[in-house]
Design an enzyme around this catalytic site. Structure first.
Site, PDB file in Angstrom:
ATOM      1  N   ARG A   1       0.500  -9.192   1.574  1.00  0.00           N
ATOM      2  CA  ARG A   1       0.439  -9.421   0.234  1.00  0.00           C
ATOM      3  C   ARG A   1       1.651  -9.588  -0.350  1.00  0.00           C
ATOM      4  O   ARG A   1       2.705  -9.786   0.302  1.00  0.00           O
ATOM      5  CB  ARG A   1      -0.519  -8.262  -0.484  1.00  0.00           C
ATOM      6  CG  ARG A   1      -1.998  -8.434   0.220  1.00  0.00           C
ATOM      7  CD  ARG A   1      -2.804  -6.985  -0.401  1.00  0.00           C
ATOM      8  NE  ARG A   1      -2.874  -7.548  -1.921  1.00  0.00           N
ATOM      9  CZ  ARG A   1      -3.306  -6.476  -2.882  1.00  0.00           C
ATOM     10  NH1 ARG A   1      -3.443  -5.167  -2.566  1.00  0.00           N
ATOM     11  NH2 ARG A   1      -3.331  -7.033  -4.038  1.00  0.00           N
TER      12      ARG A   1
ATOM     13  N   TYR B   1     -10.245  -5.910  -2.664  1.00  0.00           N
ATOM     14  CA  TYR B   1     -10.777  -5.034  -2.542  1.00  0.00           C
ATOM     15  C   TYR B   1     -12.336  -4.587  -2.247  1.00  0.00           C
ATOM     16  O   TYR B   1     -12.570  -3.505  -1.666  1.00  0.00           O
ATOM     17  CB  TYR B   1     -10.209  -3.659  -3.762  1.00  0.00           C
ATOM     18  CG  TYR B   1      -8.963  -3.742  -3.867  1.00  0.00           C
ATOM     19  CD1 TYR B   1      -7.999  -3.496  -2.910  1.00  0.00           C
ATOM     20  CD2 TYR B   1      -8.288  -4.132  -5.279  1.00  0.00           C
ATOM     21  CE1 TYR B   1      -6.567  -3.374  -3.273  1.00  0.00           C
ATOM     22  CE2 TYR B   1      -6.928  -4.048  -5.567  1.00  0.00           C
ATOM     23  CZ  TYR B   1      -6.152  -3.763  -4.278  1.00  0.00           C
ATOM     24  OH  TYR B   1      -4.695  -3.664  -4.566  1.00  0.00           O
TER      25      TYR B   1
ATOM     26  N   ALA C   1      -0.927   2.280  -5.555  1.00  0.00           N
ATOM     27  CA  ALA C   1       0.420   1.699  -5.980  1.00  0.00           C
ATOM     28  C   ALA C   1       1.410   2.749  -5.653  1.00  0.00           C
ATOM     29  O   ALA C   1       2.841   2.176  -5.329  1.00  0.00           O
ATOM     30  CB  ALA C   1       0.267   1.320  -7.279  1.00  0.00           C
TER      31      ALA C   1
ATOM     32  N   GLU D   1      -2.422   7.232   6.633  1.00  0.00           N
ATOM     33  CA  GLU D   1      -2.316   6.705   5.264  1.00  0.00           C
ATOM     34  C   GLU D   1      -3.252   5.147   5.318  1.00  0.00           C
ATOM     35  O   GLU D   1      -3.156   4.605   6.610  1.00  0.00           O
ATOM     36  CB  GLU D   1      -0.834   6.009   5.123  1.00  0.00           C
ATOM     37  CG  GLU D   1      -0.814   4.872   4.033  1.00  0.00           C
ATOM     38  CD  GLU D   1       0.787   4.217   4.082  1.00  0.00           C
ATOM     39  OE1 GLU D   1       1.773   4.772   4.798  1.00  0.00           O
ATOM     40  OE2 GLU D   1       1.072   3.363   3.331  1.00  0.00           O
TER      41      GLU D   1
ATOM     42  N   PRO E   1      -4.368   6.243  -7.677  1.00  0.00           N
ATOM     43  CA  PRO E   1      -4.546   5.581  -8.826  1.00  0.00           C
ATOM     44  C   PRO E   1      -5.497   3.953  -8.777  1.00  0.00           C
ATOM     45  O   PRO E   1      -5.098   3.208  -7.905  1.00  0.00           O
ATOM     46  CB  PRO E   1      -3.253   5.016  -9.390  1.00  0.00           C
ATOM     47  CG  PRO E   1      -2.233   5.180  -8.246  1.00  0.00           C
ATOM     48  CD  PRO E   1      -2.672   6.244  -7.404  1.00  0.00           C
ATOM     49  N   ASN E   2      -6.156   4.137  -9.660  1.00  0.00           N
ATOM     50  CA  ASN E   2      -7.061   2.714  -9.797  1.00  0.00           C
ATOM     51  C   ASN E   2      -8.317   2.757  -8.703  1.00  0.00           C
ATOM     52  O   ASN E   2      -9.072   1.850  -9.001  1.00  0.00           O
ATOM     53  CB  ASN E   2      -6.223   1.508  -9.972  1.00  0.00           C
ATOM     54  CG  ASN E   2      -5.292   1.264 -11.001  1.00  0.00           C
ATOM     55  OD1 ASN E   2      -5.658   1.560 -12.072  1.00  0.00           O
ATOM     56  ND2 ASN E   2      -4.090   1.333 -10.884  1.00  0.00           N
TER      57      ASN E   2
ATOM     58  N   ARG F   1     -13.192  -3.483  -9.581  1.00  0.00           N
ATOM     59  CA  ARG F   1     -11.766  -4.062  -9.676  1.00  0.00           C
ATOM     60  C   ARG F   1     -11.141  -4.929  -8.279  1.00  0.00           C
ATOM     61  O   ARG F   1     -11.383  -4.712  -7.394  1.00  0.00           O
ATOM     62  CB  ARG F   1     -10.981  -2.473  -9.207  1.00  0.00           C
ATOM     63  CG  ARG F   1      -9.407  -2.849  -8.990  1.00  0.00           C
ATOM     64  CD  ARG F   1      -8.546  -1.670  -8.309  1.00  0.00           C
ATOM     65  NE  ARG F   1      -7.490  -1.991  -8.482  1.00  0.00           N
ATOM     66  CZ  ARG F   1      -6.415  -1.462  -7.532  1.00  0.00           C
ATOM     67  NH1 ARG F   1      -6.809  -0.531  -6.516  1.00  0.00           N
ATOM     68  NH2 ARG F   1      -4.962  -1.670  -7.510  1.00  0.00           N
TER      69      ARG F   1
ATOM     70  N   HIS G   1      -5.132   1.775   3.650  1.00  0.00           N
ATOM     71  CA  HIS G   1      -5.279   0.755   2.739  1.00  0.00           C
ATOM     72  C   HIS G   1      -6.475  -0.090   2.873  1.00  0.00           C
ATOM     73  O   HIS G   1      -6.928  -0.601   4.038  1.00  0.00           O
ATOM     74  CB  HIS G   1      -4.170   0.130   2.405  1.00  0.00           C
ATOM     75  CG  HIS G   1      -2.944   0.761   2.151  1.00  0.00           C
ATOM     76  ND1 HIS G   1      -2.763   1.327   0.815  1.00  0.00           N
ATOM     77  CD2 HIS G   1      -1.862   1.323   3.000  1.00  0.00           C
ATOM     78  CE1 HIS G   1      -1.388   2.048   0.944  1.00  0.00           C
ATOM     79  NE2 HIS G   1      -1.144   1.966   2.143  1.00  0.00           N
TER      80      HIS G   1
ATOM     81  N   ASN H   1      -5.196   7.183   0.753  1.00  0.00           N
ATOM     82  CA  ASN H   1      -4.722   6.267   0.123  1.00  0.00           C
ATOM     83  C   ASN H   1      -4.018   6.156  -1.050  1.00  0.00           C
ATOM     84  O   ASN H   1      -4.691   6.604  -2.083  1.00  0.00           O
ATOM     85  CB  ASN H   1      -6.170   4.967  -0.078  1.00  0.00           C
ATOM     86  CG  ASN H   1      -5.744   3.860  -0.688  1.00  0.00           C
ATOM     87  OD1 ASN H   1      -4.580   3.354  -0.961  1.00  0.00           O
ATOM     88  ND2 ASN H   1      -6.602   2.833  -0.650  1.00  0.00           N
TER      89      ASN H   1
HETATM   90  C1  DQA Z   1      -4.354  -0.244  -2.051  1.00  0.00           C
HETATM   91  C2  DQA Z   1      -2.953  -1.281  -1.788  1.00  0.00           C
HETATM   92  C3  DQA Z   1      -1.915  -0.994  -2.850  1.00  0.00           C
HETATM   93  O1  DQA Z   1      -0.732  -1.846  -3.041  1.00  0.00           O
HETATM   94  C4  DQA Z   1      -2.530  -1.162  -4.313  1.00  0.00           C
HETATM   95  O2  DQA Z   1      -1.654  -1.138  -5.162  1.00  0.00           O
HETATM   96  C5  DQA Z   1      -3.616  -0.374  -4.352  1.00  0.00           C
HETATM   97  C6  DQA Z   1      -4.785  -0.354  -3.387  1.00  0.00           C
HETATM   98  C7  DQA Z   1      -5.197  -0.756  -1.035  1.00  0.00           C
HETATM   99  O3  DQA Z   1      -5.975   0.175  -0.740  1.00  0.00           O
HETATM  100  O4  DQA Z   1      -5.264  -1.892  -0.408  1.00  0.00           O
HETATM  101  O5  DQA Z   1      -4.052   0.168  -5.358  1.00  0.00           O
HETATM  102  O6  DQA Z   1      -3.462   0.960  -1.645  1.00  0.00           O
END
Ligand code: DQA
Length: 143
Positions: free
Chosen positions: A103, A19, A73, A94, A6-7, A14, A96, A70
């Protein structure tokens, strides 16, 4: 199979301070190039929906050799995505963009990490490329 949670469709716009400014399309294009140079093919997908990500993980079974994910959240909340990865029994890496361990505390725990081969975080868009290399390295040793 490369999955974005998501996002991540908003990358580039964003929270660029966290990011970066690279878009998801640019990340996918770079991954396609990298995969090609490693002799692999990738499929990429993004969803903002937990169930859709579960379905995509199920679809990878029998079609893909491994998963680069990835989970956004959902990393910190989703037993369903964790169980899907464990269920399809495909090697998963995984990734990120940000270093989730430096964080907010709620980002320190990953439901995915225990079912992944490993986790790469904190290198911005480069985390994906490093993750793909790690997955290919694993596949070459274990295929
Ligand atoms: C994320 C880290 C997560 O905590 C966050 O909710 C994201 C992006 C990252 O790529 O740094 O949406 O996965």
């Amino acid at each position: 199979m490369v999955l974005h949670g998501p996002n991540l469709n908003l990358l580039g716009k964003r929270e660029p301070g966290v990011y970066g400014v690279v878009t998801l399309d640019e990340i996918n294009q770079a991954l396609e190039k990298e995969a090609q140079s490693l002799g692999f093919e990738i499929a990429t997908a993004q969803s903002n929906h937990e169930g859709a990500l579960v379905d995509l993980i199920h679809d990878a079974m029998g079609r893909h050799a491994g998963i680069l994910i990835n989970p956004g959240a959902y990393t910190h909340t989703s037993v369903a995505i964790r169980d899907a990865i464990a269920g399809v029994n495909l090697p998963a890496v995984e990734v990120h963009l940000s270093n989730i361990h430096k964080r907010e505390e709620f980002r320190h725990h990953s439901y995915i990490a225990p079912v992944a081969i490993g986790q790469i975080c904190g290198f911005g868009a480069e985390s994906y490329r490093l993750g793909l290399q790690a997955l290919v390295h694993y596949l070459r040793q274990n295929m």
